[in-house]
Write a protein that holds these residues in place. Structure first.
Motif, PDB file in Angstrom:
ATOM      1  N   ALA A 120      -4.675   7.046  -8.428  1.00  0.00           N
ATOM      2  CA  ALA A 120      -5.679   6.035  -8.117  1.00  0.00           C
ATOM      3  C   ALA A 120      -6.650   5.791  -9.264  1.00  0.00           C
ATOM      4  O   ALA A 120      -7.215   4.702  -9.389  1.00  0.00           O
ATOM      5  CB  ALA A 120      -6.455   6.441  -6.857  1.00  0.00           C
ATOM      6  N   ASP A 121      -6.864   6.799 -10.119  1.00  0.00           N
ATOM      7  CA  ASP A 121      -7.873   6.653 -11.161  1.00  0.00           C
ATOM      8  C   ASP A 121      -7.401   5.784 -12.326  1.00  0.00           C
ATOM      9  O   ASP A 121      -8.202   5.425 -13.194  1.00  0.00           O
ATOM     10  CB  ASP A 121      -8.306   8.035 -11.679  1.00  0.00           C
TER      11      ASP A 121
ATOM     12  N   GLN B 139       1.575   1.781  -3.566  1.00  0.00           N
ATOM     13  CA  GLN B 139       0.325   2.095  -4.263  1.00  0.00           C
ATOM     14  C   GLN B 139      -0.002   3.583  -4.164  1.00  0.00           C
ATOM     15  O   GLN B 139      -0.526   4.178  -5.113  1.00  0.00           O
ATOM     16  CB  GLN B 139      -0.817   1.269  -3.670  1.00  0.00           C
ATOM     17  N   ARG B 140       0.303   4.173  -3.027  1.00  0.00           N
ATOM     18  CA  ARG B 140      -0.024   5.596  -2.831  1.00  0.00           C
ATOM     19  C   ARG B 140       0.739   6.511  -3.777  1.00  0.00           C
ATOM     20  O   ARG B 140       0.362   7.670  -3.961  1.00  0.00           O
ATOM     21  CB  ARG B 140       0.244   5.994  -1.371  1.00  0.00           C
TER      22      ARG B 140
ATOM     23  N   THR C   6       0.819  -1.216   0.000  1.00  0.00           N
ATOM     24  CA  THR C   6       0.000   0.000   0.000  1.00  0.00           C
ATOM     25  C   THR C   6       0.854   1.267   0.000  1.00  0.00           C
ATOM     26  O   THR C   6       0.426   2.312  -0.490  1.00  0.00           O
ATOM     27  CB  THR C   6      -0.937   0.004   1.210  1.00  0.00           C
TER      28      THR C   6
END
Length: 332
Positions: free
Chosen positions: A253-254, A248-249, A245
């Motif tokens: 996100a889109d 991932q940040r 995660t």
């Protein structure tokens, strides 16, 4: 169910961390410039020890021989289970659990070593080309077996494989019960539209080639706070990403999409010392008890160690189960 032997001949390689600079150009070409290479199967996984690169023969041509490059000597063939016309990912996050009893366990019993690569889309079971006759003989009662050639699926039977059935010549033995490590970081498995790959190019290059984990040394403690693990696969036009995660940040996100449940995963890392490629039953000793407990899992083998990813909600029971299997006190 159908079992497809895909039209790829694969090599499994490892690039050491301090030698990565010698391979950044071919790796960037294989990741971002797919129109300039004939490679159709490419997977790159970073662990604390090294980078594991699994790629077809066209991609392998891009990697120049080097003291920093280790190459497993065998040619590997990817197998894929198809059920009712859909790949084994038709139910998201079922993963390796679905094929543990029907594929992985029978091959382990026949002393066939497998190399697993779970992706967002499906699960690939890699077997050595020289073991193909044993694989077909072992699985043909359970599956309709097809070999993909030039875009067509050709039915295959054990009598069709040259040299007939040949046993591996390995003695049946109790598989080594390898220790497991369970780091604290959470992981997710995602995908990406290949057309949007240029939009995350800078971030992906940074995460793969420049971001250093605070735990950069080899994992050795069972109470790890985190472990460096990032996997990128581009296989037949489909992209799969596995990251924690924290990584991932860094991505927009889109552009990334996850399974409908969006669940977070925890890692079980298998092996105290590098596992090698000849031992059989390593995947089975993890996937079988997970299947018995109906716990879904992704499974990614690398050059040195294996990694299972299970739903975070199941990590306590998985930890207890694996430690009981090894007769160790559970700690999570």
């Amino acid at each position: 169910m159908d079992l497809h032997i895909l039209d790829h001949r694969l090599r499994v390689t490892s690039i050491c961390k301090n030698g990565l600079v010698n391979f950044t150009h071919p790796l960037i070409k294989l990741i971002f410039l797919r129109n300039r290479t004939r490679c159709k199967f490419f997977s790159l996984t970073e662990t604390p020890e090294n980078y594991t690169v699994v790629l077809d023969e066209e991609g392998f041509k891009e990697l120049q021989p080097s003291e920093h490059l280790q190459v497993e000597s065998s040619v590997w063939l990817p197998l894929n289970v198809v059920s009712n016309g859909n790949t084994s990912s038709s139910s998201q996050a079922v993963g390796v659990t679905k094929i543990a009893k029907s594929v992985i366990a029978p091959l382990a019993q026949q002393h066939v070593s497998v190399f697993m690569l779970s992706t967002y889309q499906t699960d690939f079971i890699l077997v050595r080309e020289k073991d193909l006759s044993v694989v077909i003989h072992t699985l043909e009662e359970e599956f309709n077996i097809y070999r993909e050639e030039g875009g067509e699926s050709i039915p295959l039977h054990s009598q069709d494989v040259c040299n007939g059935l040949q046993k591996n010549g390995k003695e049946a033995m109790q598989p080594t019960m390898h220790p497991v490590l369970i780091p604290k970081n959470q992981f997710c498995v995602m995908s990406l539209d290949p057309d949007t790959l240029p939009a995350i190019a800078t971030t992906l290059i940074d995460v793969l080639f420049y971001t250093n984990s605070p735990k950069e040394d080899t994992a050795s403690s069972q109470e790890l706070d985190s472990i460096k693990f990032f996997s990128f696969s581009l296989i037949d036009g489909y992209i799969s990403l596995v990251m924690d995660t924290e990584a991932q940040r860094q991505f927009p996100a889109d552009l990334l999409f996850t399974s409908s449940s969006g669940e977070l995963l925890r890692m079980v890392r298998i092996g105290g010392q590098p596992l090698g490629f000849d031992e059989c039953g390593i995947v089975a000793q993890i996937s079988q008890p997970l299947a018995d407990s109906d716990i879904s899992a992704y499974y990614i083998s690398t050059f040195s160690f294996d990694h299972a990813l299970v739903p975070e909600e199941d990590i306590v029971s998985v930890t207890a189960m694996l430690h009981h299997q090894r007769k160790e006190p559970a700690a999570c």
